[in-house]
Design a protein around this motif. Sequence first.
Motif, PDB file in Angstrom:
ATOM      1  N   ASN A   1       0.824  -1.201   0.000  1.00  0.00           N
ATOM      2  CA  ASN A   1       0.000   0.000   0.000  1.00  0.00           C
ATOM      3  C   ASN A   1       0.865   1.260   0.000  1.00  0.00           C
ATOM      4  O   ASN A   1       0.541   2.250  -0.677  1.00  0.00           O
ATOM      5  CB  ASN A   1      -0.936  -0.013   1.206  1.00  0.00           C
ATOM      6  CG  ASN A   1      -1.856   1.200   1.224  1.00  0.00           C
ATOM      7  OD1 ASN A   1      -2.639   1.426   0.315  1.00  0.00           O
ATOM      8  ND2 ASN A   1      -1.746   1.997   2.284  1.00  0.00           N
ATOM      9  N   TYR A   2       1.962   1.233   0.743  1.00  0.00           N
ATOM     10  CA  TYR A   2       2.857   2.396   0.795  1.00  0.00           C
ATOM     11  C   TYR A   2       3.492   2.648  -0.571  1.00  0.00           C
ATOM     12  O   TYR A   2       3.577   3.796  -1.029  1.00  0.00           O
ATOM     13  CB  TYR A   2       3.938   2.170   1.852  1.00  0.00           C
ATOM     14  CG  TYR A   2       4.857   3.364   2.047  1.00  0.00           C
ATOM     15  CD1 TYR A   2       4.538   4.359   2.962  1.00  0.00           C
ATOM     16  CD2 TYR A   2       6.036   3.491   1.322  1.00  0.00           C
ATOM     17  CE1 TYR A   2       5.371   5.463   3.147  1.00  0.00           C
ATOM     18  CE2 TYR A   2       6.870   4.588   1.495  1.00  0.00           C
ATOM     19  CZ  TYR A   2       6.538   5.569   2.407  1.00  0.00           C
ATOM     20  OH  TYR A   2       7.342   6.653   2.573  1.00  0.00           O
TER      21      TYR A   2
ATOM     22  N   GLN B   1       2.312   1.830  -3.484  1.00  0.00           N
ATOM     23  CA  GLN B   1       1.313   2.284  -4.447  1.00  0.00           C
ATOM     24  C   GLN B   1       0.845   3.700  -4.134  1.00  0.00           C
ATOM     25  O   GLN B   1       0.710   4.531  -5.038  1.00  0.00           O
ATOM     26  CB  GLN B   1       0.123   1.322  -4.437  1.00  0.00           C
ATOM     27  CG  GLN B   1      -0.964   1.677  -5.449  1.00  0.00           C
ATOM     28  CD  GLN B   1      -2.108   0.685  -5.422  1.00  0.00           C
ATOM     29  OE1 GLN B   1      -2.113  -0.241  -4.605  1.00  0.00           O
ATOM     30  NE2 GLN B   1      -3.077   0.865  -6.308  1.00  0.00           N
ATOM     31  N   THR B   2       0.604   4.005  -2.870  1.00  0.00           N
ATOM     32  CA  THR B   2       0.093   5.324  -2.500  1.00  0.00           C
ATOM     33  C   THR B   2       1.098   6.427  -2.802  1.00  0.00           C
ATOM     34  O   THR B   2       0.721   7.514  -3.269  1.00  0.00           O
ATOM     35  CB  THR B   2      -0.268   5.343  -1.008  1.00  0.00           C
ATOM     36  OG1 THR B   2      -1.197   4.297  -0.730  1.00  0.00           O
ATOM     37  CG2 THR B   2      -0.862   6.674  -0.602  1.00  0.00           C
ATOM     38  N   ASN B   3       2.390   6.164  -2.556  1.00  0.00           N
ATOM     39  CA  ASN B   3       3.418   7.190  -2.744  1.00  0.00           C
ATOM     40  C   ASN B   3       4.103   7.087  -4.101  1.00  0.00           C
ATOM     41  O   ASN B   3       5.102   7.787  -4.337  1.00  0.00           O
ATOM     42  CB  ASN B   3       4.472   7.076  -1.635  1.00  0.00           C
ATOM     43  CG  ASN B   3       3.889   7.350  -0.262  1.00  0.00           C
ATOM     44  OD1 ASN B   3       3.750   8.495   0.149  1.00  0.00           O
ATOM     45  ND2 ASN B   3       3.544   6.285   0.459  1.00  0.00           N
TER      46      ASN B   3
END
Length: 652
Positions: free
Chosen positions: A458-459, A461-463
């Motif tokens: 998730n990190y 993909q989000t950043n």
Amino acid sequence: MDKTTEDLLRRPLYIYDLPPEVLATLALKPDVDNQPQISDTSSSPTKDNDDASENVVGSQACSLCGLSFASVQEQRSHLKSDWHHYNLKQKLRGDKPVAEVEFEKLIENLDESLSGSDSSDSDSGDDGSRKESTLITLLKKQATIAEMKIDASGNEDGEEEAATGRRSRNRGKPPLIWFSSSLLPTNTYFGLYRAVLTAEDVRDEHSFVDVVKRKQLEPIAMPKPAKDGSLPEIAYKGPHFFLCMVGGGHFAAMVVALPPRQTKNAGGPLNREATVLAHKTFHRYTTRRQQGGSQSANDNSKGNAHSAGSSLRRYNEQALVDDVRGLLQDWKGLLDTAELLFVRATGSTNRRTLFGPYDGQVLRHNDSRLRGFPFSTRRATQNELMRSFIELTRLKVREISPSREPIVPPTDASIASTKPATPKPAKPKPSEEEETALLHTSQIQALIRRSKLPALLNYLQTNSVSPEFRFVPLDQNHHAPTPLHLAAHQNAAPIVLGLLTRGGADPTATNEQGKTPFELAGERATRDAFRVARSELGEAKWVWDAAHVPAALSKADADKREARERTEREAKEAERRRTEEERLKREGPTVKTTAKKVAAAAGLDNRGPLKTAQERREEEARGLTPEMRMRLERERRARAAEERLRRMQQGR
């Protein structure tokens, strides 16, 4: 600087295998950095020491002690050392700083545990207390000697020296030899440790460039070791170094071959990892805990102690001497053919262990190949020896400022003031990109070490962080520069599988040593994760052979093998427990009868069941303060150690 040159200088440069572009442009740097320097140990400040201090420049240097460092960690380690603190005291008193060899002689009879207790910067506070006590003892001893001289002659040493004009000098040379090159930017130079040069190499200082060119070695394909781990005889005939550290009950020795070796891929880049021909480490309990100093040093100053701990330490000291000398005798052939011998042994006891004299002595004080380590070292371990070998044999790339401000001798005003005379230059503020990269590095590494796969994906993909993101700073993450490298090195099999199948990580990426993530995996479960990913992603996704990943393995087959091995482990454990229960059933009555006899003899047969040892210890400690409990536990351990020592002596 073009991209080819930048890539060339970014990778580590091995002294014995330099690229032709570097060799063709090397030239000796014609200035005072390569000239002899004079370290004056007289008691009055003069200009000579300022000139010697000016030879060391750059941000990673100590002008007070005349040292330069390859990394910030080494500089911090030096700034915490006794030697540096002592030189600070010397400067405040208006005296000259002393060389490391002279400082070792000063503390030789005070504390021999300094070199053996070297550890990382994160060591416990006990080392700091021992360091402080040793330094205070040395300063008090010097103050006492100075007062005795004043009382006897009415004149201080400095006044007598000024009257006679005699001064003690210790001529030496800077540890690094600097070379210029057209490949480097302005004011940037190559550095080579003088210690790696033989006596024949340093005869003519103007031929250092030719010496470096002669030291180039052809890469060799190192043969595979035998089943017992030993290498074929041909591996021991090439040039090699012997490295050894001893101190504080710790001993580590290593013989490393100098020729570079190639990777598995034919025609591929050279593998910069060293070939270790032999290595060995010993550790014995010889240092007096929380007090500092070896047992022999304490006996020489205060007389023999008669506690159980002191007897055990004396026994271990002799056992360590026997182990070390036996190892040196076994390695005599390797030591006799070694090109150089690097030894760190601070204190008379440690030097006597290596250099004797004794029958069958291997190492000798007058050996021209003998060298010390020209930089700060930590506790004697195999990893520390390998780090020291890499530091010795890597070409340094350092920027040296041409402007040098003269060092002003301390005055009364500067001594009284706690603030420095000139403000320290402020560290350059990192750019926004650098701050972002540092943030990503800390967050991603923390998630991998905690095995948080969903949060990690998730990190990323989000950043919008690429799975091939390179950690910063590069010099501190050269072994595991990418998330997949770090996950493989941590043996985090779920993270590896998730990064490959769901994160799109590239398994063919390499670190500075040319190793892929698969080659860093230390457990079979982690290696199986790569094979399962190969099965799920297919052969066309990546060049799996270039990533050194073996044949594909389905998830079902991997689970079956894991279940089969788990069943076998459980069956072995059940068999072990069954055997133990049968033994207890057979020996049960005998044990109970013996316990009853003991209870009857002690008059305890009518006082209920016997208590276990743990219950008796808890009952004895009930109602005691924590300090009293610690004292009681130390007494128990001392009695146990005395009993073990008595049994060892009876078994001789």
